[in-house]
Design a protein around this motif. Structure first.
Motif, mmCIF file in Angstrom:
data_model
loop_
_atom_site.group_PDB
_atom_site.id
_atom_site.type_symbol
_atom_site.label_atom_id
_atom_site.label_comp_id
_atom_site.label_asym_id
_atom_site.label_seq_id
_atom_site.Cartn_x
_atom_site.Cartn_y
_atom_site.Cartn_z
ATOM 1 N N ASP A 1 0.823 -1.201 0.000
ATOM 2 C CA ASP A 1 0.000 0.000 0.000
ATOM 3 C C ASP A 1 0.862 1.258 0.000
ATOM 4 O OD1 ASP A 1 -2.642 1.074 -0.086
ATOM 5 O OD2 ASP A 1 -2.437 1.664 2.006
ATOM 6 N N HIS A 2 1.958 1.245 0.767
ATOM 7 C CA HIS A 2 2.853 2.403 0.756
ATOM 8 C C HIS A 2 3.512 2.575 -0.616
ATOM 9 C CE1 HIS A 2 2.169 3.426 4.794
ATOM 10 N NE2 HIS A 2 3.127 2.748 5.391
ATOM 11 N N THR A 3 3.849 1.479 -1.262
ATOM 12 C CA THR A 3 4.418 1.567 -2.606
ATOM 13 C C THR A 3 3.418 2.198 -3.569
ATOM 14 O OG1 THR A 3 5.808 -0.383 -2.215
ATOM 15 C CG2 THR A 3 5.416 0.244 -4.509
ATOM 16 N N ARG A 4 2.180 1.736 -3.519
ATOM 17 C CA ARG A 4 1.132 2.344 -4.348
ATOM 18 C C ARG A 4 0.988 3.825 -4.057
ATOM 19 N NH1 ARG A 4 -3.279 4.529 -3.232
ATOM 20 N NH2 ARG A 4 -3.149 3.860 -1.060
ATOM 21 N N ARG A 5 1.018 4.165 -2.779
ATOM 22 C CA ARG A 5 0.829 5.559 -2.354
ATOM 23 C C ARG A 5 1.942 6.444 -2.924
ATOM 24 N NH1 ARG A 5 -0.187 4.097 2.277
ATOM 25 N NH2 ARG A 5 -2.424 4.510 2.293
ATOM 26 N N GLN B 1 1.536 6.545 -6.918
ATOM 27 C CA GLN B 1 0.309 7.024 -7.538
ATOM 28 C C GLN B 1 -0.335 8.220 -6.861
ATOM 29 O OE1 GLN B 1 -2.293 3.594 -7.796
ATOM 30 N NE2 GLN B 1 -0.799 2.385 -8.938
ATOM 31 N N VAL B 2 0.060 8.513 -5.616
ATOM 32 C CA VAL B 2 -0.619 9.574 -4.867
ATOM 33 C C VAL B 2 0.310 10.740 -4.549
ATOM 34 C CG1 VAL B 2 -1.887 10.129 -2.751
ATOM 35 C CG2 VAL B 2 -2.195 7.880 -3.835
ATOM 36 N N LEU B 3 1.513 10.461 -4.114
ATOM 37 C CA LEU B 3 2.409 11.495 -3.607
ATOM 38 C C LEU B 3 3.392 11.958 -4.681
ATOM 39 C CD1 LEU B 3 3.170 9.909 -0.114
ATOM 40 C CD2 LEU B 3 1.401 11.564 -0.716
ATOM 41 N N ASP C 1 -1.257 8.967 3.928
ATOM 42 C CA ASP C 1 -0.793 9.881 2.889
ATOM 43 C C ASP C 1 -0.003 11.036 3.488
ATOM 44 O OD1 ASP C 1 -2.200 8.286 1.121
ATOM 45 O OD2 ASP C 1 -3.824 9.715 0.806
ATOM 46 N N VAL C 2 -0.533 11.611 4.567
ATOM 47 C CA VAL C 2 0.076 12.801 5.158
ATOM 48 C C VAL C 2 1.411 12.458 5.809
ATOM 49 C CG1 VAL C 2 -0.257 14.724 6.746
ATOM 50 C CG2 VAL C 2 -2.212 13.793 5.504
ATOM 51 N N GLU C 3 1.473 11.326 6.519
ATOM 52 C CA GLU C 3 2.721 10.987 7.206
ATOM 53 C C GLU C 3 3.841 10.694 6.208
ATOM 54 O OE1 GLU C 3 2.841 7.563 9.722
ATOM 55 O OE2 GLU C 3 2.202 6.169 8.159
ATOM 56 N N LEU C 4 3.528 9.998 5.098
ATOM 57 C CA LEU C 4 4.579 9.705 4.127
ATOM 58 C C LEU C 4 4.981 10.945 3.347
ATOM 59 C CD1 LEU C 4 3.845 6.143 2.731
ATOM 60 C CD2 LEU C 4 5.642 6.883 4.293
#
Length: 335
Positions: free
Chosen positions: A16-20, A23-25, A280-283
């Protein structure tokens, strides 16, 4: 600057962190993966980061010259050696909780980072990044006067048969241990655990529910209900009572529905849904700091204090006594 990330541990949270990050950050790229099961790492590579390199050993990933920063999402027993290796390499490292499986291991990380002389470790206590907890922090700091008492609850609908009584501390209460220290800007001095009547839904190897009673250095009294077979949903509650007023953690946003003579709100059933935005915010915070070669957010010292407090709570479970909590002097790095 794009921060090149290596992810160690490609299970649920690592994937999930890899996806985040892909794709998100913004400002980051996953360039390396490692897992004790290479097939799991290759599956994440295929699905999310086809250009990433898969390493058989986490230590080799950490040492790779094209890896700027590291995420440790592997099983808890591996956290200490991987974090120590990242510190030795001078690379920022985000470590999911626990920082280490023992307080002694967490202290070794604190000592290594202090000897390095700069912040490199961020621990994955994501509740500090939750919008509701941040709103509560603002009110506690500015609006309700000196805090006197805290009433909190951590409820899960159910847990598997592998979940034992000490896990209510190390896996569940650990989040309250950290976030309440942060909310109150205070440390703990004692812990006690008491057991109410056992729920019929708890399996034979689990005492559930339980009440954890904590006292802080400033004299604040805290009670936390842990009830992991509550059935009705995943429910996190926190009320802080101050001299001038009280404040409650906001409920997650949901639609109020009027239907068939009932007024109702949806209750979440999964912790991932409750805190998904905070990840999301912490990463994003970690990536921003890593671009500067440092770390932000919850520190290795916070992880160490959580480990000491957890051990005291488990001792209190077993003894039925009030267990003192004593901390060594905090290194200047964490002031």
């Amino acid at each position: 600057m794009t921060v090149r990330i290596g992810v160690i541990g490609t299970g649920m949270i690592g994937r999930d962190h890899t996806r985040r990050m892909q794709q998100v950050l913004a400002g980051t790229q996953v360039v390396a993966l490692s897992d004790y099961n290479p097939d799991a790492a290759r599956a994440v590579q295929k699905d999310l980061v086809p250009d990433a390199k898969v390493y058989d050993r986490g230590e080799d990933l950490i040492a790779a010259p094209d890896v700027d920063a590291v995420l440790v999402c592997s099983t808890g027993s591996t956290h200490e050696p991987y974090v120590l290796a990242a510190i030795a390499a001078g690379k920022p490292v985000f470590c999911e909780k626990p920082l280490a499986t023992t307080a002694e291991g967490a202290l070794r990380i604190v000592e290594a980072e202090a000897a390095k002389g700069s912040r490199l470790v961020q621990v994955g206590f994501m509740r500090r990044y939750d919008a509701g907890y941040r709103m509560l922090k603002q009110v506690v700091d500015n609006d309700i006067g000196t805090p006197l008492m805290v009433h909190a609850a951590h409820r899960n609908p159910t847990v598997p048969d592998t979940y034992g009584t000490p896990m209510a501390i190390h896996d569940t209460l650990i989040h309250e241990i950290d976030v309440l220290r942060w909310l109150l800007n205070d440390d703990y001095v004692s812990a006690q655990v008491v057991f109410p009547r056992k729920s019929s839904h708890a399996h034979s190897g689990l005492r559930d529910p339980q009440m954890v009673l904590l006292e802080t250095a400033k004299g604040i009294r805290i009670d936390v209900e842990i009830f992991v077979n509550c059935r009705y949903g995943y429910d996190i509650q926190c009320q802080i009572v101050g001299e001038e007023g009280l404040a409650n953690l906001p409920e997650p946003m949901s639609i109020t529905l009027r239907k068939q003579a009932h007024l109702q709100n949806e209750i979440l059933m999964d912790w991932k849904d409750r805190f998904i935005d905070s990840y999301d915010v912490e990463l994003a915070d970690f990536i921003k700091a890593a671009a500067l070669g440092t770390a932000a957010g919850p520190t290795a010292w916070d992880g160490y204090v959580a480990a000491i407090t957890s051990d005291a709570c488990v001792q209190a479970q077993e003894s039925g006594q009030i267990v003192p909590i004593t901390l060594p002097a905090r290194p200047a790095l964490y002031d």
